[in-house]
Design an enzyme around this catalytic site. Structure first.
Site, short mmCIF file in Angstrom:
data_model
loop_
_atom_site.label_atom_id
_atom_site.label_comp_id
_atom_site.label_asym_id
_atom_site.label_seq_id
_atom_site.Cartn_x
_atom_site.Cartn_y
_atom_site.Cartn_z
N HIS A 104 0.82 -1.22 0.00
CA HIS A 104 0.00 0.00 0.00
C HIS A 104 0.85 1.26 0.00
O HIS A 104 1.90 1.31 0.64
CB HIS A 104 -1.01 0.00 1.14
CG HIS A 104 -0.46 -0.01 2.53
ND1 HIS A 104 -0.19 1.15 3.22
CD2 HIS A 104 -0.12 -1.02 3.36
CE1 HIS A 104 0.26 0.84 4.43
NE2 HIS A 104 0.32 -0.47 4.54
N ASP A 106 -0.29 4.35 0.90
CA ASP A 106 -0.64 5.36 1.92
C ASP A 106 0.12 5.11 3.21
O ASP A 106 0.57 4.01 3.49
CB ASP A 106 -2.15 5.37 2.19
CG ASP A 106 -2.66 4.07 2.79
OD1 ASP A 106 -2.30 2.99 2.28
OD2 ASP A 106 -3.41 4.11 3.79
N ASP A 165 6.13 1.61 6.37
CA ASP A 165 4.82 0.96 6.29
C ASP A 165 3.95 1.82 5.37
O ASP A 165 3.39 2.79 5.83
CB ASP A 165 4.22 0.83 7.69
CG ASP A 165 2.84 0.22 7.71
OD1 ASP A 165 2.41 -0.29 6.67
OD2 ASP A 165 2.18 0.29 8.75
N GLU A 198 -5.02 1.73 2.76
CA GLU A 198 -4.96 0.53 3.60
C GLU A 198 -5.07 0.89 5.07
O GLU A 198 -5.72 0.19 5.85
CB GLU A 198 -3.65 -0.22 3.34
CG GLU A 198 -3.60 -1.63 3.92
CD GLU A 198 -3.08 -1.70 5.35
OE1 GLU A 198 -3.21 -2.76 5.97
OE2 GLU A 198 -2.57 -0.69 5.88
N GLU A 199 -4.46 2.00 5.44
CA GLU A 199 -4.39 2.36 6.86
C GLU A 199 -5.76 2.76 7.41
O GLU A 199 -5.94 2.84 8.62
CB GLU A 199 -3.38 3.49 7.08
CG GLU A 199 -1.95 3.12 6.71
CD GLU A 199 -1.31 2.12 7.66
OE1 GLU A 199 -1.99 1.68 8.61
OE2 GLU A 199 -0.14 1.76 7.43
N ASP A 221 4.10 -6.24 3.65
CA ASP A 221 3.65 -5.12 4.47
C ASP A 221 4.12 -5.27 5.91
O ASP A 221 3.78 -6.25 6.58
CB ASP A 221 2.11 -5.07 4.41
CG ASP A 221 1.55 -3.82 5.06
OD1 ASP A 221 2.32 -2.92 5.41
OD2 ASP A 221 0.31 -3.77 5.22
N HIS A 402 3.99 3.62 12.28
CA HIS A 402 2.95 4.62 12.60
C HIS A 402 3.43 5.73 13.53
O HIS A 402 2.60 6.45 14.09
CB HIS A 402 1.69 3.98 13.21
CG HIS A 402 1.00 3.04 12.26
ND1 HIS A 402 -0.29 2.63 12.44
CD2 HIS A 402 1.41 2.44 11.13
CE1 HIS A 402 -0.64 1.80 11.45
NE2 HIS A 402 0.40 1.68 10.65
ZN LIG Z 1 0.95 -1.47 6.37
#
Ligand SMILES: [Zn+2]
Length: 433
Positions: A104, A106, A165, A198-199, A221, A402
């Site tokens: 992903h 994003d 990520d 995705e997030e 991922d 994150h």
């Molecule tokens: Zn991820």
């Protein structure tokens, strides 16, 4: 015990030199400099225009390279912004299973992804990493760092997330596309899917599975080197609404029903030892994540999680029984709504055991010891599996995702690339039942 010295980032030249040695690192650094954070409050698809723009740029570049090298491919961006790249099989591998790799573009809304300034810790020796902002990345915070002594580690400047990520996964896929173009990769029918949002849990729904027609998928991922995600929770979300009866406190005796109190008594009756903060490994839980209300009305929002289908069913029943118990004392005061969210992907992988066998063989070929992991959450693979594309997850090596402590050991990124390439090569020679 002597204390290890603080580890400080090197200058920009050190990072440039690693990027020069490893194209996958150069691609990664380029991707993280684009802010492609997704936004839960947005109703558009993708949720932020920058995701579409970056994938459009990648599409143009891939198509131009393919044209220059006269390589056949199909490349398109869906209405929601998902970029799909399909490479027809290498000569002789036309009958091989069709593999789709997914990552992903994003980054998480939890922390800013604007103005990411990656830095390099050269030859990490095991101490605390001093990020430029003053934040300290310790091994207590991230014990996995201990496994990366001697490796170079890409970190943030402490003011943003890194975006490994999942731009690490995207960089792996872009590098594999380049290798396929250069003729360095033997493959069966092969698709690369760069997903969006995705997030915020929307990506799997946007993947055009029917158009792709892949036999199985693998997401690349997150998570530490060696991890192979083979199971996820079964998940449901639950809203419990309590209705009270407001009466002036002066004359409330025997009449007033306090919805806030009913809600708190409900919460207190949930098993204390079955919460995310009191469980680990393969145990499921009830998670109260929001509690609102007053005398007239109150609401409890909770998540139900369990690796077994029966276990999730039992949790739903438990919540309903608890509500029924309160309703027996205060008729019609509680209403329960339960919504299924995602399912354990293990159930789908069990019906096609060859997929995990191929993954294990790919790790072995790449010299990586697989650590089969039960994810205490969901992955895109859970939803994709439910939609018909069985889909385990391969690590990228990213740690502490994150937030500002996010980091990416270069060796782990290379290991992710090697495992992914090995999987493509082994699939090219495989027959799926
Ligand atoms: Zn991820």
């Amino acid at each position: 015990m002597t204390e290890l010295p603080l580890e400080h980032p090197q200058g920009a030249e050190a990072l440039a030199s690693v990027a020069k040695t490893y194209p996958v690192v150069a691609t990664f650094l380029r991707l993280v400099r684009e802010d492609t954070q997704s936004d839960e409050s947005s109703t558009t698809a993708p949720s932020t225009p920058s995701q579409r723009t970056l994938l459009q740029t990648l599409q143009t570049e891939i198509a131009a390279k393919a044209a220059a090298l006269q390589v056949a491919l199909k490349i398109w961006q869906t209405d929601q912004g998902v970029l799909c790249v399909h490479l027809p099989a290498s000569a002789g591998c036309e009958e091989a299973p069709h593999l789709a790799l997914l990552a992903h573009i994003d980054t998480a809304p939890d922390c800013s992804g604007r103005g990411v300034k990656p830095q390099l810790i050269c030859n990490y020796q095991g101490g605390t990493i001093a990020l430029s902002s003053g934040l300290r990345l310790t091994t207590q915070l991230c014990p996995q760092l201990n496994a990366h002594r001697g490796d170079d580690i890409i970190v943030t400047d402490g003011t943003t997330l890194l975006g490994a990520d999942d731009k690490a996964g995207c960089a792996v896929m872009l590098t594999l596309i380049d290798r396929a173009f250069a003729g360095d990769l033997i493959h069966g029918p092969l698709s690369f899917i760069f997903t969006v949002d995705e997030e915020i849990g929307r990506s799997a729904d946007y993947v055009p599975l029917a158009e792709l027609g892949a036999d199985f998928g693998v997401t690349i991922d997150g998570c530490a080197q060696g991890e192979l995600d083979v199971a996820t929770f079964n998940a449901a979300a639950c809203t419990v609404t309590f209705k009270g009866r407001a009466i002036h406190t002066g004359s409330a005796c025997g009449k007033l029903i306090n919805a806030a109190k009913l809600a708190s008594s409900f919460v207190l009756q949930l098993p204390e030892n079955e919460a995310p903060e009191t469980t680990a490994g393969q145990d499921g839980f009830y998670h109260v994540y929001k509690l609102t209300g007053g005398v007239e009305q109150a609401q409890v929002h909770l998540l139900l999680r369990d690796f077994s289908t029966d276990g999730l069913k039992a949790r739903k029943t438990f919540v309903e029984n608890l509500a029924a118990k309160i309703n027996r004392i205060y008729p019609r005061s509680v209403r329960v709504e339960i919504r299924d969210q995602y399912v354990n992907l293990a159930a789908y992988l069990q019906t096609r055991p060859q997929i995990l066998e191929l993954c294990r063989a790919a790790y072995a070929k790449a010299g990586v010891t697989p650590v089969e992991h039960w994810v205490r959450g969901g992955t895109d693979g859970s939803n994709l599996s439910a939609r018909g594309l069985p889909c385990p997850n391969i690590f990228t090596g990213a740690l502490n995702c994150h937030g500002p402590y996010e980091c990416l050991p270069v060796g782990a990124l290379l290991a992710s690339l090697n495992c992914s390439q090995a999987l493509i090569e082994l699939t090219a020679a495989a027959e799926l039942a």
